[in-house]
Design a protein around this motif. Structure first.
Motif, PDB file in Angstrom:
ATOM      1  N   ASN A 148       0.792  -1.140   0.196  1.00 36.32           N
ATOM      2  CA  ASN A 148      -0.194  -0.016  -0.018  1.00 36.32           C
ATOM      3  C   ASN A 148       0.819   1.164  -0.240  1.00 36.32           C
ATOM      4  OD1 ASN A 148       0.481   0.897   2.834  1.00 36.32           O
ATOM      5  ND2 ASN A 148      -0.512  -1.119   3.273  1.00 36.32           N
ATOM      6  N   ALA A 149       0.316   2.381  -0.124  1.00 34.59           N
ATOM      7  CA  ALA A 149       1.052   3.605  -0.329  1.00 34.59           C
ATOM      8  C   ALA A 149       1.786   4.037   0.676  1.00 34.59           C
ATOM      9  CB  ALA A 149       0.369   4.830  -0.554  1.00 34.59           C
ATOM     10  N   ALA A 150       1.355   3.736   2.072  1.00 33.99           N
ATOM     11  CA  ALA A 150       2.062   3.891   3.280  1.00 33.99           C
ATOM     12  C   ALA A 150       3.449   3.249   3.584  1.00 33.99           C
ATOM     13  CB  ALA A 150       1.159   3.740   4.538  1.00 33.99           C
ATOM     14  N   ASP A 151       3.000   1.942   3.309  1.00 37.30           N
ATOM     15  CA  ASP A 151       4.434   1.135   3.356  1.00 37.30           C
ATOM     16  C   ASP A 151       5.482   1.265   2.146  1.00 37.30           C
ATOM     17  OD1 ASP A 151       3.334  -0.281   5.494  1.00 37.30           O
ATOM     18  OD2 ASP A 151       2.609  -1.947   4.413  1.00 37.30           O
ATOM     19  N   LEU A 152       4.967   1.737   1.068  1.00 34.59           N
ATOM     20  CA  LEU A 152       5.719   2.074  -0.196  1.00 34.59           C
ATOM     21  C   LEU A 152       6.558   3.161   0.136  1.00 34.59           C
ATOM     22  CD1 LEU A 152       7.037   1.700  -2.910  1.00 34.59           C
ATOM     23  CD2 LEU A 152       4.797   2.852  -3.703  1.00 34.59           C
ATOM     24  N   ILE A 153       5.904   4.245   0.677  1.00 33.80           N
ATOM     25  CA  ILE A 153       6.724   5.338   0.900  1.00 33.80           C
ATOM     26  C   ILE A 153       7.617   5.228   2.143  1.00 33.80           C
ATOM     27  CG2 ILE A 153       6.259   7.828   1.897  1.00 33.80           C
ATOM     28  CD1 ILE A 153       3.672   7.914   0.367  1.00 33.80           C
ATOM     29  N   CYS A 154       7.316   4.539   3.147  1.00 36.27           N
ATOM     30  CA  CYS A 154       8.254   4.311   4.376  1.00 36.27           C
ATOM     31  C   CYS A 154       9.446   3.266   3.743  1.00 36.27           C
ATOM     32  CB  CYS A 154       7.552   3.615   5.240  1.00 36.27           C
ATOM     33  SG  CYS A 154       6.412   4.560   6.353  1.00 36.27           S
ATOM     34  N   THR A 155       9.173   2.431   2.909  1.00 38.54           N
ATOM     35  CA  THR A 155      10.401   1.768   2.284  1.00 38.54           C
ATOM     36  C   THR A 155      11.275   2.227   1.481  1.00 38.54           C
ATOM     37  OG1 THR A 155       8.798  -0.566   2.406  1.00 38.54           O
ATOM     38  CG2 THR A 155      10.854  -0.245   0.739  1.00 38.54           C
ATOM     39  N   ALA A 156      10.471   3.382   0.663  1.00 39.42           N
ATOM     40  CA  ALA A 156      11.387   4.267  -0.154  1.00 39.42           C
ATOM     41  C   ALA A 156      12.375   4.999   0.660  1.00 39.42           C
ATOM     42  CB  ALA A 156      10.637   4.961  -1.019  1.00 39.42           C
ATOM     43  N   ALA A 157      11.800   5.548   1.905  1.00 34.87           N
ATOM     44  CA  ALA A 157      12.487   6.254   2.675  1.00 34.87           C
ATOM     45  C   ALA A 157      13.602   5.562   3.353  1.00 34.87           C
ATOM     46  CB  ALA A 157      11.444   7.112   3.511  1.00 34.87           C
ATOM     47  N   SER A 158      13.389   4.398   3.712  1.00 36.26           N
ATOM     48  CA  SER A 158      14.197   3.563   4.438  1.00 36.26           C
ATOM     49  C   SER A 158      15.448   3.278   3.413  1.00 36.26           C
ATOM     50  CB  SER A 158      13.730   1.978   4.840  1.00 36.26           C
ATOM     51  OG  SER A 158      12.677   2.398   5.891  1.00 36.26           O
ATOM     52  N   ASN A 159      15.210   3.149   1.979  1.00 37.30           N
ATOM     53  CA  ASN A 159      16.274   2.906   1.105  1.00 37.30           C
ATOM     54  C   ASN A 159      17.070   4.039   0.519  1.00 37.30           C
ATOM     55  OD1 ASN A 159      15.696   0.176   1.373  1.00 37.30           O
ATOM     56  ND2 ASN A 159      14.554   0.060  -0.324  1.00 37.30           N
ATOM     57  N   GLY A 160      16.564   5.348   1.234  1.00 34.70           N
ATOM     58  CA  GLY A 160      17.156   6.700   0.984  1.00 34.70           C
ATOM     59  C   GLY A 160      16.381   7.488  -0.160  1.00 34.70           C
ATOM     60  N   PHE A 161      15.154   7.092  -0.390  1.00 38.87           N
ATOM     61  CA  PHE A 161      14.505   7.845  -1.294  1.00 38.87           C
ATOM     62  C   PHE A 161      13.386   8.808  -0.631  1.00 38.87           C
ATOM     63  CE2 PHE A 161      15.682   3.993  -3.609  1.00 38.87           C
ATOM     64  CZ  PHE A 161      16.579   4.718  -4.669  1.00 38.87           C
ATOM     65  N   SER A 162      14.070   9.916   0.000  1.00 40.93           N
ATOM     66  CA  SER A 162      13.077  10.836   0.688  1.00 40.93           C
ATOM     67  C   SER A 162      13.272  12.236   0.314  1.00 40.93           C
ATOM     68  CB  SER A 162      13.675  10.840   2.271  1.00 40.93           C
ATOM     69  OG  SER A 162      14.900  11.281   2.342  1.00 40.93           O
ATOM     70  N   HIS A 163      12.414  13.053   0.560  1.00 37.29           N
ATOM     71  CA  HIS A 163      12.300  14.585   0.122  1.00 37.29           C
ATOM     72  C   HIS A 163      13.942  15.043   0.597  1.00 37.29           C
ATOM     73  CE1 HIS A 163      11.492  18.573  -0.420  1.00 37.29           C
ATOM     74  NE2 HIS A 163      10.418  18.490  -0.882  1.00 37.29           N
ATOM     75  N   ALA A 164      14.204  14.762   1.695  1.00 37.86           N
ATOM     76  CA  ALA A 164      15.393  15.334   2.394  1.00 37.86           C
ATOM     77  C   ALA A 164      16.656  15.016   1.625  1.00 37.86           C
ATOM     78  CB  ALA A 164      15.822  14.863   3.711  1.00 37.86           C
ATOM     79  N   GLY A 165      16.673  13.651   0.816  1.00 42.80           N
ATOM     80  CA  GLY A 165      17.822  13.330   0.153  1.00 42.80           C
ATOM     81  C   GLY A 165      17.746  13.758  -1.266  1.00 42.80           C
ATOM     82  N   MET A 166      16.478  13.797  -1.942  1.00 43.27           N
ATOM     83  CA  MET A 166      16.411  14.049  -3.209  1.00 43.27           C
ATOM     84  C   MET A 166      15.996  15.363  -3.722  1.00 43.27           C
ATOM     85  SD  MET A 166      14.414  10.378  -4.263  1.00 43.27           S
ATOM     86  CE  MET A 166      13.013  10.689  -3.394  1.00 43.27           C
ATOM     87  N   GLY A 167      15.399  16.194  -2.905  1.00 42.66           N
ATOM     88  CA  GLY A 167      14.869  17.365  -3.095  1.00 42.66           C
ATOM     89  C   GLY A 167      13.863  17.560  -3.936  1.00 42.66           C
ATOM     90  N   ALA A 168      12.880  16.287  -3.659  1.00 41.03           N
ATOM     91  CA  ALA A 168      11.592  16.335  -4.288  1.00 41.03           C
ATOM     92  C   ALA A 168      10.895  15.106  -3.640  1.00 41.03           C
ATOM     93  CB  ALA A 168      11.658  15.807  -5.795  1.00 41.03           C
TER      94      ALA A 168
END
Length: 351
Positions: free
Chosen positions: A87-107
């Motif tokens: 689901n979206a909540a888990d996907l966004i959390c997993t992405a952040a855990s793997n380094g894909f966050s707003h802070a790291g990417m600027g988007a």
């Protein structure tokens, strides 16, 4: 014939990093216009996977989109099987855990197909296998897209690159089900021990026990075959020839997002960490061939054909067979179907 631009891994060094290579390739393939809301499509990897494309390279693309006047968001879609991206909540959390966050990417990272994976736009493609396909709405409604694909092996398609990223990664759950439907399995009663482990593996309630034997409700089954991977006894049997049929649907489905965005997509293939399995795996197996480099094109079919050719050339050089031998699956079928339906050209010029 379509242009495919290539930066080899051998040229990487202090004066030409992967960031430099992507920066040089981007203007050759970018469809971004001033004011565009731009989807930067990636695969963030399942939790535990360590060989997916690196966040710093995604940030590079985000920065380039901004420089071109676009408004970028990074995106992926939910999956059909058990894991941390259902689901979206888990996907966004997993992405952040793997380094894909707003802070790291600027988007921001946005789940393209909504909270439960059912937010989509129907696109008619008029294929021989599929009349229409459902494209995740945040992708379909974007003004343009840059697609970053990690090339690797795949147990069902033999190869995962741009066409698979389009024909699977850009769809909602209903679209993914249409592509996977040829994979609805049978149960071998002589091998089934009645352990019922597969029951909890299926999130759709398609597996049930009848006495001491598991059974498949074909109406509920999505055909993704994660259940087969969970059975240590080999009792869950995929249909004979299902990979060819699945690949045909996969190739045709690739036209959906291409058509939805009016072809305003630029493609980058990252051919490093050539693992046998997809980034959907929650682990990363050893690579089967050496790093090759970065390819870029405006044609999703041509870039995959070029990638497959370069991988086969490297494997021949390394004396490790050909890409087909990784899973005993022909990796070109889905790419050829994408060409047949009009998603791109099988002919390319490597530049």
């Amino acid at each position: 014939m379509s242009d495919v631009f290539f930066k080899p891994a051998e040229s990487i060094g202090a004066d030409e990093t992967q960031i430099d290579q992507i920066t040089a390739l981007f203007p050759k393939i970018s469809p971004v216009q001033e004011g565009d809301i731009v989807a930067v499509k990636i695969h963030p990897g399942e939790y535990g996977n360590t060989t997916h494309i690196h966040p710093i390279l995604v940030k590079t693309v985000v920065d380039l989109v901004k420089e071109a006047g676009g408004i970028p968001f990074v995106t992926d879609t939910t999956v059909l099987y058990k894991g941390r991206r259902f689901n979206a909540a888990d996907l966004i959390c997993t992405a952040a855990s793997n380094g894909f966050s707003h802070a790291g990417m600027g988007a921001p990272f946005i789940c393209a197909d909504g909270l439960h994976g059912d937010d989509s736009i129907v696109v008619r493609i008029n294929g021989t296998k599929l009349d229409e396909i459902t494209v995740a709405s945040a992708i379909a409604k974007a003004d343009s897209m840059i697609m970053l694909s990690h090339c690797k092996g795949h147990p069902a398609s033999g190869f995962g690159g741009t066409v698979k990223n389009l024909g699977m990664g850009c769809l909602d759950k209903a679209g993914k089900t249409l592509v996977h439907k040829p994979g609805v399995p049978d149960i071998d009663p002589e091998k089934c021990t009645g352990c019922s482990k597969c029951i909890s593996e299926c999130l759709w309630g398609a597996l049930y026990m009848e006495g001491d034997t598991a059974r498949v409700n074909t109406e509920l089954c999505k055909g993704d075959l994660s259940c087969a991977n969970s059975c240590r006894y080999g009792a869950i049997v995929p249909p004979e020839g299902f990979t060819d049929e699945m690949q045909a649907r996969l190739g045709e489905a690739a036209l959906g997002p291409v058509k939805a965005l009016g072809g305003k997509i630029g493609y980058i293939n990252w051919i490093f960490n050539l693992t046998p399995g997809c980034d959907c795996f929650n682990f990363s197996a050893p690579t089967f061939a050496g790093d090759i480099g970065i390819l870029a094109s405006k044609d999703p079919v041509a870039i995959d054909v070029a990638s497959i050719d370069l991988i086969n050339r490297r494997m021949k050089h390394d004396h490790v067979g050909q890409l087909t031998s990784v899973w005993n699956v022909d990796p070109v079928i889905h790419v050829e179907y994408a060409a047949k339906i009009g998603a791109g050209s099988l002919q390319y010029s490597l530049r």
